[in-house]
Design an enzyme around this catalytic site. Structure first.
Site, PDB file in Angstrom:
ATOM      1  N   HIS A 275       0.849  -1.202   0.000  1.00  0.00           N
ATOM      2  CA  HIS A 275       0.000   0.000   0.000  1.00  0.00           C
ATOM      3  C   HIS A 275       0.889   1.259   0.000  1.00  0.00           C
ATOM      4  O   HIS A 275       1.734   1.429   0.876  1.00  0.00           O
ATOM      5  CB  HIS A 275      -0.953   0.021   1.194  1.00  0.00           C
ATOM      6  N   ALA A 276       0.676   2.117  -0.993  1.00  0.00           N
ATOM      7  CA  ALA A 276       1.569   3.257  -1.187  1.00  0.00           C
ATOM      8  C   ALA A 276       1.619   4.167   0.042  1.00  0.00           C
ATOM      9  O   ALA A 276       0.595   4.436   0.667  1.00  0.00           O
ATOM     10  CB  ALA A 276       1.099   4.065  -2.394  1.00  0.00           C
ATOM     11  N   HIS A 305      -0.022  11.996  -5.864  1.00  0.00           N
ATOM     12  CA  HIS A 305      -0.593  12.040  -4.518  1.00  0.00           C
ATOM     13  C   HIS A 305       0.514  11.861  -3.474  1.00  0.00           C
ATOM     14  O   HIS A 305       0.647  12.660  -2.542  1.00  0.00           O
ATOM     15  CB  HIS A 305      -1.665  10.955  -4.367  1.00  0.00           C
ATOM     16  N   GLU A 306       1.298  10.814  -3.641  1.00  0.00           N
ATOM     17  CA  GLU A 306       2.355  10.524  -2.667  1.00  0.00           C
ATOM     18  C   GLU A 306       3.399  11.629  -2.639  1.00  0.00           C
ATOM     19  O   GLU A 306       3.879  12.020  -1.573  1.00  0.00           O
ATOM     20  CB  GLU A 306       3.018   9.174  -2.981  1.00  0.00           C
ATOM     21  N   HIS A 309       2.669  14.487  -0.445  1.00  0.00           N
ATOM     22  CA  HIS A 309       3.047  14.324   0.963  1.00  0.00           C
ATOM     23  C   HIS A 309       4.501  14.754   1.171  1.00  0.00           C
ATOM     24  O   HIS A 309       4.827  15.452   2.136  1.00  0.00           O
ATOM     25  CB  HIS A 309       2.903  12.861   1.396  1.00  0.00           C
ATOM     26  N   GLU A 333      -3.594  15.043   2.574  1.00  0.00           N
ATOM     27  CA  GLU A 333      -4.028  14.175   1.475  1.00  0.00           C
ATOM     28  C   GLU A 333      -4.325  14.970   0.201  1.00  0.00           C
ATOM     29  O   GLU A 333      -4.351  14.412  -0.887  1.00  0.00           O
ATOM     30  CB  GLU A 333      -5.267  13.374   1.884  1.00  0.00           C
ATOM     31  N   HIS A 435      -6.716   0.327   5.419  1.00  0.00           N
ATOM     32  CA  HIS A 435      -6.685   1.278   6.535  1.00  0.00           C
ATOM     33  C   HIS A 435      -7.318   0.746   7.820  1.00  0.00           C
ATOM     34  O   HIS A 435      -7.113   1.310   8.884  1.00  0.00           O
ATOM     35  CB  HIS A 435      -7.341   2.595   6.105  1.00  0.00           C
ATOM     36  N   TYR A 445      -9.512  11.541   4.015  1.00  0.00           N
ATOM     37  CA  TYR A 445      -9.581  11.353   2.556  1.00  0.00           C
ATOM     38  C   TYR A 445     -10.875  11.944   2.014  1.00  0.00           C
ATOM     39  O   TYR A 445     -10.889  12.594   0.981  1.00  0.00           O
ATOM     40  CB  TYR A 445      -9.500   9.874   2.178  1.00  0.00           C
TER      41      TYR A 445
END
Ligand code: X8Z
Ligand code: ZN
Length: 543
Positions: A275-276, A305-306, A309, A333, A435, A445
């Site tokens: 999971h990323a 997305h990542e 962060h 997020e 999650h 999210y």
């Protein structure tokens, strides 16, 4: 002592020191805010034994999830990433999809049901101990909500859902109408959509069934996966593309350590949690992404997305330690997703050579709008219900012998999806979503999917772009400046203030609805003869 135990021991010492003082008597707002944050003990409140057990439980549940292998059809030993994800995305055979869906749940959630009960008890114990005799947190759910610094946050979130629900129902009805063409009589009479037919293991993003539901199938596909393969893309290239976007705004490039220490593809010789995720290792240069990326459009978007962060970590790296965090989890997020909203536009895909022969007439726009809705709007009820379920579990409003029943009530009620077979309390379907075993809060999210459109609107105005849904902020230094100004504050100021500073608005679903206005008008006309909504009945659940 392992690292968690060491850091908890330190947190406890700091907490002891901080709580000697009367925090209200401080006048410097920044000092006061730091002390306030430090006065909430968190997992260290459990004490070494319970805390170690909590860590072990989460590790064991994550391990079940991360190492699960299933059979689908004649193939066995399939792991979620990439194999089963691919099956859910590309397979169109009802029974094979059903097999993948059920087997995944048998090998994950079902096997952690007991552990989850113990986890809930420990989580609650932690929250109550963290309150130290007061009743700030009556349970683990209230403890999680604390990061939003608003006693009425839950009500506000419910309000946001109410604003977007009619639109979700339109999308649901349209997709159901199109799916009837492929699956005919296998579509349930109650108007729900079988959860395994939406291109994703949890029916949380529906972009993979775009080819079945696209309004105008003759136009070139906006999912540019095939084009990426033709152009010889690899994982590294996708990460470089994402970096280039952030740099075009005047934000900093990834550090050397990022490139050297991240994991971009699934290693062959060891088991990893695929999971990323993005990691802040706490120095001013060691930031990493861990991801089993594959070359496709979903992953291209996820990489943005990542990286959002990571960019956030870099922006607040000079804040005092306790402020090195998002303004709230939803801000964290949203940053990468806002960038991805530009990346997904036909205009941008053309610029980077991934799309040819696309025209932005009405048909082109509607295809694009639908693709975006299959991601952003389809997700909303799912993003909302995960923590609705957990809040009630933590508050003991849902007892442990109705975990799965309540789960399906929410899935039916909000998403309008039904399981492909009858579920019962031997199953534990929440546990089949990452999650839940990993104990990661989810409401952020949902909120992110709303506020990212507020951010997008602001940025598009700053970048002088035409319409909201066609806007590509690539290269706008003004946007970069604004991001720097607001996001470098980390959590040193309340998010409400930062949101105002950024958008001049409070939290609102209006920009999302405005973005999708062309699609909403189209759907309304298309759905003239279609019954919107579904019946919620209990035939999908039994003992
Ligand atoms: O978990 C994630 C990210 C890591 S923070 C990949 N997301 C949620 C999910 O996959 O369920 C992003 C969208 C929602
Ligand atoms: Zn994320």
């Amino acid at each position: 002592m392992d690292a968690t135990a060491k850091s908890e021991a330190l947190e406890y010492l700091i907490w002891k020191e901080v709580t000697k003082y009367d925090i209200h008597s401080f006048t410097d707002t920044m000092v006061k805010r730091q002390l306030q944050k430090l006065s909430i003990l968190g997992s260290a409140a459990l004490g070494p034994r319970d805390s170690a057990r909590m860590t072990e439980l989460v590790a064991d549940m994550e391990n079940i999830y991360g190492s699960a292998k299933i059979c689908v059809g004649k193939k066995c030993e399939l792991s979620l990433e990439p194999d089963v994800t691919e099956v859910m995305a590309r397979e169109r055979d009802y029974d094979l999809l059903k097999e993948a869906w059920i087997n995944w749940r048998d090998e994950t959630g079902k096997k952690m049901r007991q552990m989850y009960t113990e986890y809930v008890n420990l989580g609650n114990k932690m929250a109550i101990k963290s309150s130290h005799g007061s009743d700030i947190f009556r349970d683990f759910g209230e403890y999680w909500l604390h990061s939003y610094e608003d006693d009425n946050f839950k009500e506000k979130v419910i309000q946001l859902w109410n604003e977007v629900e009619p639109f979700y129902k339109q999308l649901h009805a349209f997709v159901r109408m199109k799916l009837r063409i492929r699956y005919g009589s296998r579509m349930p009479k109650d108007g729900t959509i079988p959860a395994h037919l939406l291109g994703n293991m949890w029916a949380q993003s529906w972009t993979n069934i775009m080819d079945d539901v696209t309004p105008y199938p003759d136009l070139p596909p906006l999912d540019v996966t095939d084009e990426m393969h033709k152009k010889g893309f690899n994982s590294k290239r996708m990460f470089e593309m994402a970096e280039e976007f952030f740099v075009s705004l005047g934000l900093d490039p990834m550090t050397d350590e990022f490139w050297n220490k991240s994991m971009f593809v699934k290693p062959e010789n060891k088991e990893v949690v695929c999971h990323a995720s993005a990691w802040n290792m706490g120095t001013s240069s060691d930031f990493r992404i861990k991801m089993c990326s594959e070359v496709n459009m979903d992953n291209l978007i996820k990489i943005h997305h990542e990286m959002g962060h990571i960019v956030y970590y870099m922006l607040y790296k000079d804040q005092p330690f306790v402020f090195r965090d998002g303004a709230n989890p939803a801000f964290h997020e949203a940053l990468g997703d806002v960038i991805a909203l530009s990346v997904s536009t036909p205009d941008h895909l053309k610029k980077v050579g991934l799309l040819e022969g696309y025209s932005d007439d009405d048909k082109g726009i509607l295809n694009f709008q639908l693709l975006m809705a299959l991601d952003k709007v389809a997700f909303l009820p799912f993003g909302f219900l995960i923590d609705l379920w957990r809040w009630d579990v933590f508050a003991n409003k849902t007892s442990k012998n109705e975990y799965n029943k309540k789960w399906w009530q929410l899935r039916l009620n909000y998403q309008g999806v039904s399981p492909p077979g009858i579920r019962n309390e031997e199953d534990f379907d929440p546990g089949s979503k990452y999650h839940i075993p990993s104990g990661t809060p989810y409401i952020g999210y949902f909120v992110s999917y709303i506020i990212q459109f507020q951010f997008h609107k602001t940025f598009c105005e700053l970048a002088n772009q035409r319409t909201l849904h066609e806007c590509d902020i690539f290269g706008s230094k003004e946007v970069g400046e604004k991001i720097r100004e607001v996001f470098s504050q980390g959590s040193s100021t309340p998010w409400q203030q930062q949101l105002l500073q950024l958008t001049n608005q409070e939290m609102s679903a209006k920009p999302l609805l405005e973005y999708f206005q062309p699609l909403r008008t189209f759907l309304k006309a298309e759905l003239k003869n279609e019954k919107i909504g579904w019946k919620v009945n209990q035939k999908h659940y039994g003992n």
